[in-house]
Design an enzyme around this catalytic site. Structure first.
Site, PDB file in Angstrom:
ATOM      1  CG  ASN A  92      -3.570  -0.723  -2.123  1.00 57.90           C
ATOM      2  OD1 ASN A  92      -2.697  -1.581  -2.044  1.00 57.90           O
ATOM      3  ND2 ASN A  92      -3.330   0.559  -1.921  1.00 57.90           N
ATOM      4  CG  ASP A 149      -2.698  -0.485   3.444  1.00 60.15           C
ATOM      5  OD1 ASP A 149      -2.692   0.086   4.546  1.00 60.15           O
ATOM      6  OD2 ASP A 149      -1.941  -0.187   2.520  1.00 60.15           O
ATOM      7  CG  ASN A 274      -3.096   8.432   4.164  1.00 59.44           C
ATOM      8  OD1 ASN A 274      -3.094   9.037   5.228  1.00 59.44           O
ATOM      9  ND2 ASN A 274      -4.153   7.838   3.683  1.00 59.44           N
ATOM     10  CG  ASP A 301       2.809   2.476   3.582  1.00 55.67           C
ATOM     11  OD1 ASP A 301       2.364   1.747   2.660  1.00 55.67           O
ATOM     12  OD2 ASP A 301       2.187   3.466   4.021  1.00 55.67           O
TER      13      ASP A 301
END
Length: 420
Positions: A92, A149, A274, A301
């Site tokens: 992203n 993602d 998230n 993450d």
């Protein structure tokens, strides 16, 4: 680099042994108890633990496009300090790596600035918009897997088409599973904390329903499938059953889901990510999934944002926390020292399993590049985000007292982190 690392507890073939590691021209030439004989510089590790370099398959390095949050240089510095020698960078970005021309922007930055191995993801769809498939043929030689993602692929037909094509390249579909129709503006777990404090919740179904859908498509296509950052008990159960059925499925979870529940939330953006931190029942199910092999690996993450973006409370802060510099000490303190996992199990979750699945990183073996990390497991300290090397500061572990300090990280024989 030529050197000898002596007096270490070395992780060799799944077990720890007191050994010396001999490094010649950046390669591991010998692991033995043989005493050094003045061949080259010697580092006395004084009983510290020497692991293969950790591998994180889920890291947001933010470059290109979002340099104010993180860069490949700062992100890989933080990774090295955390004991990582290989990471997979999420797509992203701006431009998104959906064709070779766009991916090359990131590849150039990696070649020029990365301190450790960085392997990008390609996107599943163009611009991660879920409307047109990415140029898999162009991306295939350069990426570890394909993922949108940050967004779940909403249309069943689009995910089916993607899986069919990606299957042909032998690559992994790494899915961010989130059904947008079930979000209803939520931003933390739909549980007791949300109800008590008047917050809009994200239901567990928004995660596991899309996993359920995808597993049906995996049965049809036979594609290699990996589920990103699972957080719910239902997700664990679905993946456990899929493995029993022989599907080519793996998954990851993150340290905050394994060590926290939603009763620990505070009115602070550093607790917002998230998927969200969920209930104690979910946390226990994730632990069970680690122990029985349903969950294959732990990823961070790592998702840095600016102080302004994370300083707006639970409702208005952006999703994402940093984790590269805290993952091992948090997991060692909360899971290994408390007897939930053995140290050997933790190394498999942070190195062996991600290496086997994603094909990055190197084992700690003679004839392999010296990509390794050294930790003093007795050193206790308090996590202070102001000491981080990452540009991000938002972590739910700020102020926690942990054991396990990284003393050195070496990538291909070069020292890329050494504590002062």
């Amino acid at each position: 680099m030529n050197c000898i690392l002596t007096n270490a507890n070395v992780f060799v073939q799944g077990n720890f042994t007191k050994s010396n590691v001999f490094i010649a021209d950046g390669m591991i030439s010998e692991i033995s108890s043989r005493a050094p004989q003045g061949e080259c510089p010697v580092f006395d590790l004084d009983g510290c633990f020497l692991f293969p370099g950790f591998i994180d398959v889920h890291v947001h390095l933010r470059e290109p496009g979002f340099f104010y949050k993180e860069t490949i240089r700062t992100g890989t510095q933080a990774a090295a300090r955390g004991g990582y020698t290989a990471v997979c960078s999420m797509p992203n970005l701006k431009p998104t790596p959906d064709c070779l021309e766009n991916l090359e922007v990131q590849l150039k930055a990696i070649r020029e600035n990365a301190l450790i191995q960085v392997v990008p993801y390609g996107t599943i769809t163009m611009g991660e918009m879920g409307e047109t498939l990415a140029a898999y043929d162009e991306l295939d030689p350069y990426v570890c897997a394909f993922s949108d993602d940050g967004r779940g692929v909403q249309q069943d037909e689009m995910m089916l088409a993607a899986m069919k094509q990606i299957k042909g390249f032998g690559k992994i579909v790494a899915a961010h599973c989130e059904d947008n129709s079930l979000l209803f503006g939520g931003y933390i777990h739909k549980g007791e904390y949300a109800e008590k404090h008047g917050h809009r919740g994200i239901c567990s179904e928004s995660e596991w329903k899309q996993i359920e859908r995808d597993l049906t498509l995996v049965k049809e296509t036979g594609v290699k499938y990996h589920v990103c950052h699972i957080s719910t008990k239902e997700s664990v159960a679905l993946i456990r059953q899929a493995k029993k059925e022989g599907l080519d499925v793996t998954c990851e979870t993150a340290p905050h889901y394994l060590t926290m529940n939603d009763s620990m939330l505070q009115e602070d953006g550093r607790f917002k990510m998230n998927p969200p931190i969920r209930s104690e029942e979910d946390r226990k199910a994730l632990i069970e999934g680690l122990l029985d092999g349903t969950i294959d690996m732990i990823a961070t993450d790592h998702a840095p944002h600016s102080a302004e973006e994370k300083g707006k409370g639970l409702e208005k802060s952006m999703m994402g926390v940093v984790g590269l510099e805290t993952a091992f000490p948090v997991l060692y303190t909360e899971l290994v020292k408390k007897g939930v996992l053995t140290l050997e199990q933790l190394i498999r979750l942070m190195h062996t399993n991600p290496r086997n699945r994603f094909g990055i990183g190197t084992p700690l073996e003679v004839g392999q590049p010296a990509s390794l990390t050294v930790f003093d497991l007795n050193q206790e300290y308090t996590i202070d985000p102001e000491d981080f090397l990452t540009m991000g500061r938002a972590t739910p572990f700020a102020g926690n007292t942990v054991c396990g300090a990284c003393k050195m990280t070496m990538y291909q024989g070069n020292i890329v982190w050494e504590s002062k």
